[in-house]
Design an enzyme around this catalytic site. Structure first.
Site: not given
Ligand code: DIG
Ligand code: MN
Ligand code: MN
Length: 389
Positions: A56, A59, A90, A183, A185, A219, A222, A247, A257, A259, A289
């Site tokens: 990001h 980051d 990315m 993406e 969610k 992802e 998600h 992701d 979430d 992850d 991710d």
């Molecule tokens: C969360 O799943 C999102 C953020 O971490 C980011 O913007 C995106 C990129 O992988 N995934």
């Molecule tokens: Mn993600």
């Molecule tokens: Mn996530």
């Protein structure tokens, strides 16, 4: 065996390996990252076999950095990546952490916030392109609501579309070689997030001025949070030619979430995801991710990174074994066989073929009595995953 190499295109976000373990009920358990750590981490990830690092904007560059500070930081980090032999496939914009985005960014009811979000996204795209990114992800973490009285859902989708049409036009105007990946969610951190699934994103992309510049970044966690089958979501994106990025992580259904490390929760679903990506020749990045358990110290984080890549490679080998297993493939062939020679009816429509089909006599009771041997097929799959085939 199972040694990750750059050609596997495994990538990690800065926010993943640098995750400090903060959660809604607890303070960080690992040191907060700084640029020194990220530069050192580049060398560590290269040693582990990763291909690249994603980020990001914030980051890397503090939200209040001056242009000169931003340039100095970007230069130093680009050098650290070059020294490590890593790239930035990315990039994305953090449109969710600062309080200004508390009621959305592109879909905020406040025009100044929507305008600032566009400005921040353009600067983020500039930074991503400068670092070599070819995919730009948008995750609308704050694009949602808790109080529907305060946000008309149709107006919100229109605002979302205005933002992406604007940013696609910006990237074209700048001559950038970059594509966008949206993406989805379903919720968290908002009570309800707009465009909650990959399927919803695919429908939305079709309404953009230039849909060709935009794909999806599904992802695992998600879609799973939404109770959906992740490989099926990826298959729809593939079918639409829109799987621009992915992701990878893992997740237990019906929870926040999580992850998790890839393969940590549902090995069978992870296997069929790897099978889909491998069998269909997915050539994009395999981005983890995810983050280590809050119980871990920084050494545990590298265990997490190794585990993500190693599990993918082990499952990749299981896919090859599955595809070469004569008994399994025989069962699949039987399942798909055209025992009654009716394939001709299923071909593209023609008048004569439709007339013949309407006249065809089916023994639906006999068809209904046919077994499928799916119990055996699934048992053999499980045994293969358990390592006894
Ligand atoms: C969360 O799943 C999102 C953020 O971490 C980011 O913007 C995106 C990129 O992988 N995934
Ligand atoms: Mn993600
Ligand atoms: Mn996530």
């Amino acid at each position: 065996m199972y040694v990750p190499r750059p050609e596997h295109h495994f990538t990690f976000g800065m926010w993943t390996y640098a995750n400090a373990g903060r959660d809604p009920f607890g303070d960080p358990v690992r040191p907060l990252p700084d640029l020194d750590f990220h530069c050192a981490a580049a060398a560590k990830l290269a040693e582990l076999g990763a291909y690249g690092v994603n980020l990001h904007d914030n980051d890397l560059v503090p939200i209040d950095a001056t242009a000169a500070e931003r340039d100095a930081i970007a230069r130093r980090y680009a050098q650290a990546l070059a020294d490590a032999g890593l790239c930035v496939p990315m990039a994305t914009t953090n449109l969710f952490s600062h309080p200004v985005f508390k009621d959305g960014a592109f879909t905020s009811p406040v025009p100044s916030v929507r305008a600032y979000a566009l400005q921040k996204a353009m600067l983020g795209i500039d930074l991503g392109v400068q670092l070599g990114a070819k995919i730009y992800v948008f995750w609308g973490g704050r694009e949602g609501s808790e109080v529907d009285a305060g946000k008309d859902p149709v107006d919100s989708i229109k605002r979302y579309r205005d933002a992406f049409n604007y940013l696609i036009a910006y990237a074209k105007d700048q001559g950038y070689d970059i594509k966008f990946a949206l993406e989805a969610k379903p919720n968290e951190p908002r009570g309800h997030i707009f465009l909650p699934t990959t399927g919803a994103m695919l429908g939305f992309i079709a309404t953009l001025d230039d849909p060709t510049q935009c794909g999806v970044n599904p992802e695992v966690a998600h879609e799973t949070m939404a109770g959906l089958n992740f490989p099926h979501a990826v298959a729809q994106a593939m079918d639409a030619g829109k799987l621009f990025h992915i992701d990878l992580n893992d997740q237990e259904p019906g929870r926040y979430d999580q992850d998790f490390r890839f393969g940590a929760a549902n090995l069978k679903s992870s296997f069929f995801l790897v099978k889909l990506l491998e069998d269909r020749g997915y050539a994009g990045m395999k981005h983890f991710d995810a983050h280590a358990y809050r119980t871990e110290d920084r050494d545990g984080v590298w265990d997490f990174c190794r585990g993500c890549m190693r599990t993918y490679l082990i499952l990749q080998e299981k896919v090859a074994r599955f595809n070469a297993d004569a008994e399994i493939q025989g069962l699949i062939a039987d399942l798909l066989a055209d025992r009654d020679q009716v394939a001709g009816y299923l071909a593209p429509y023609s008048g004569p073929q439709a007339a013949a089909l309407k006249a065809h006599s089916f023994d639906i009771d006999a068809l209904g009595r046919r077994g499928s041997r799916l119990e055996l097929l699934d048992q053999l799959t499980v045994e293969l995953l358990l390592g006894v085939r």
